[in-house]
Design an enzyme around this catalytic site. Sequence first.
Site, PDB file in Angstrom:
ATOM      1  N   PRO A  10     -62.958  49.293  71.081  1.00  0.00           N
ATOM      2  CA  PRO A  10     -64.161  49.847  70.461  1.00  0.00           C
ATOM      3  C   PRO A  10     -64.650  51.156  71.056  1.00  0.00           C
ATOM      4  O   PRO A  10     -64.617  51.350  72.271  1.00  0.00           O
ATOM      5  CB  PRO A  10     -65.209  48.741  70.660  1.00  0.00           C
ATOM      6  N   ASN A  11     -65.081  52.005  70.144  1.00  0.00           N
ATOM      7  CA  ASN A  11     -65.729  53.299  70.422  1.00  0.00           C
ATOM      8  C   ASN A  11     -64.762  54.398  70.835  1.00  0.00           C
ATOM      9  O   ASN A  11     -65.159  55.564  70.931  1.00  0.00           O
ATOM     10  CB  ASN A  11     -66.844  53.156  71.473  1.00  0.00           C
ATOM     11  N   ARG A  18     -68.218  62.829  72.075  1.00  0.00           N
ATOM     12  CA  ARG A  18     -69.374  62.457  72.908  1.00  0.00           C
ATOM     13  C   ARG A  18     -68.877  62.055  74.288  1.00  0.00           C
ATOM     14  O   ARG A  18     -67.706  61.721  74.460  1.00  0.00           O
ATOM     15  CB  ARG A  18     -70.076  61.214  72.334  1.00  0.00           C
ATOM     16  N   TYR A  23     -65.186  60.797  79.517  1.00  0.00           N
ATOM     17  CA  TYR A  23     -63.943  60.440  78.828  1.00  0.00           C
ATOM     18  C   TYR A  23     -63.074  61.630  78.424  1.00  0.00           C
ATOM     19  O   TYR A  23     -61.999  61.434  77.850  1.00  0.00           O
ATOM     20  CB  TYR A  23     -64.275  59.578  77.603  1.00  0.00           C
ATOM     21  N   ASN A  75     -55.761  49.955  75.823  1.00  0.00           N
ATOM     22  CA  ASN A  75     -57.085  50.218  76.390  1.00  0.00           C
ATOM     23  C   ASN A  75     -58.076  49.344  75.627  1.00  0.00           C
ATOM     24  O   ASN A  75     -58.509  49.693  74.524  1.00  0.00           O
ATOM     25  CB  ASN A  75     -57.466  51.685  76.265  1.00  0.00           C
ATOM     26  N   ALA A  78     -64.578  48.268  76.060  1.00  0.00           N
ATOM     27  CA  ALA A  78     -65.568  47.314  76.595  1.00  0.00           C
ATOM     28  C   ALA A  78     -65.069  45.872  76.544  1.00  0.00           C
ATOM     29  O   ALA A  78     -65.531  45.025  77.322  1.00  0.00           O
ATOM     30  CB  ALA A  78     -66.885  47.447  75.846  1.00  0.00           C
ATOM     31  N   GLU A  99     -52.200  48.104  80.986  1.00  0.00           N
ATOM     32  CA  GLU A  99     -53.638  48.301  80.742  1.00  0.00           C
ATOM     33  C   GLU A  99     -53.970  49.756  81.095  1.00  0.00           C
ATOM     34  O   GLU A  99     -53.609  50.228  82.177  1.00  0.00           O
ATOM     35  CB  GLU A  99     -54.427  47.340  81.642  1.00  0.00           C
ATOM     36  N   HIS A 101     -57.004  52.820  81.240  1.00  0.00           N
ATOM     37  CA  HIS A 101     -58.398  53.251  81.149  1.00  0.00           C
ATOM     38  C   HIS A 101     -58.485  54.737  81.447  1.00  0.00           C
ATOM     39  O   HIS A 101     -57.845  55.222  82.397  1.00  0.00           O
ATOM     40  CB  HIS A 101     -59.288  52.489  82.138  1.00  0.00           C
ATOM     41  N   ARG A 108     -67.369  52.540  88.731  1.00  0.00           N
ATOM     42  CA  ARG A 108     -68.546  52.581  87.843  1.00  0.00           C
ATOM     43  C   ARG A 108     -69.420  51.331  88.057  1.00  0.00           C
ATOM     44  O   ARG A 108     -69.385  50.743  89.121  1.00  0.00           O
ATOM     45  CB  ARG A 108     -68.054  52.738  86.393  1.00  0.00           C
TER      46      ARG A 108
HETATM   47  O1  CA2 Z   1     -62.352  54.147  80.889  1.00  0.00           O
HETATM   48  C1  CA2 Z   1     -61.994  53.532  79.867  1.00  0.00           C
HETATM   49  O2  CA2 Z   1     -61.011  53.848  79.201  1.00  0.00           O
HETATM   50  C2  CA2 Z   1     -62.847  52.368  79.361  1.00  0.00           C
HETATM   51  O3  CA2 Z   1     -61.954  51.382  78.837  1.00  0.00           O
HETATM   52  C3  CA2 Z   1     -63.730  52.936  78.282  1.00  0.00           C
HETATM   53  C4  CA2 Z   1     -64.726  51.923  77.716  1.00  0.00           C
HETATM   54  C5  CA2 Z   1     -65.515  51.256  78.845  1.00  0.00           C
HETATM   55  O4  CA2 Z   1     -66.335  50.238  78.316  1.00  0.00           O
HETATM   56  C6  CA2 Z   1     -64.588  50.655  79.899  1.00  0.00           C
HETATM   57  O5  CA2 Z   1     -65.393  50.139  80.936  1.00  0.00           O
HETATM   58  C7  CA2 Z   1     -63.658  51.712  80.464  1.00  0.00           C
HETATM   59  C8  CA2 Z   1     -65.711  52.614  76.765  1.00  0.00           C
HETATM   60  C9  CA2 Z   1     -65.063  53.352  75.647  1.00  0.00           C
HETATM   61  C10 CA2 Z   1     -66.112  54.158  74.944  1.00  0.00           C
HETATM   62  O6  CA2 Z   1     -65.512  55.303  74.417  1.00  0.00           O
HETATM   63  C11 CA2 Z   1     -66.303  56.363  74.091  1.00  0.00           C
HETATM   64  C12 CA2 Z   1     -65.662  57.546  73.836  1.00  0.00           C
HETATM   65  C13 CA2 Z   1     -66.381  58.655  73.525  1.00  0.00           C
HETATM   66  C14 CA2 Z   1     -67.758  58.586  73.435  1.00  0.00           C
HETATM   67  C15 CA2 Z   1     -68.397  57.389  73.681  1.00  0.00           C
HETATM   68  C16 CA2 Z   1     -67.662  56.265  73.998  1.00  0.00           C
END
Ligand code: CA2
Length: 146
Positions: A10-11, A18, A23, A75, A78, A99, A101, A108
């Site tokens: 997700p996201n 953003r 990221y 990946n 969340a 895996e 990230h 974090r």
């Molecule tokens: O660091 C990573 O790749 C994570 O898997 C990213 C997740 C986070 O919940 C994990 O703890 C670590 C969040 C992905 C959200 O992606 C976004 C990308 C652009 C803007 C907002 C969110």
Amino acid sequence: MAKLLILNGPNLNLLGQRESRIYGTKTLDDIIAECRQFSGTCGFELDHMQSNAEHELIERIHTAAADGTSGLAFNPAAFTHTSIALRDALLAVKLPFVEVHLSQPLAREQFRHISYFSDIAIGTVAGFGADGYVLGLQALINHLDE
Ligand code: CA2
């Protein structure tokens, strides 16, 4: 040609739009294009799926077991910290996966320090931004070639 799969949770469809401080500035399309190029030079076909829905990710993992996919770079976003259902899907299909990230979850918030995937993955690549996907594919391919 042998097949690999990148799965994104997700996201991650928002990459490059953003939160670029955490990221990075590359879009998901940019990252997947690089991964396709890399996989091709290693002799692998690459499929990709991103979903914001847990059940769609689970179903794609089930399909991977039946469509000849050799392994995954995943990946879970969340879902890393919440999803026993995705963990069970990976255990059920027994496909090797790395895996990935973008950030380093261990640097974090505390709630990101738990992963439901690290102990069943071949390994984890974290903290190298978008490069982590190609690094993860390299590790997956090395594992498959062993
Ligand atoms: O660091 C990573 O790749 C994570 O898997 C990213 C997740 C986070 O919940 C994990 O703890 C670590 C969040 C992905 C959200 O992606 C976004 C990308 C652009 C803007 C907002 C969110």
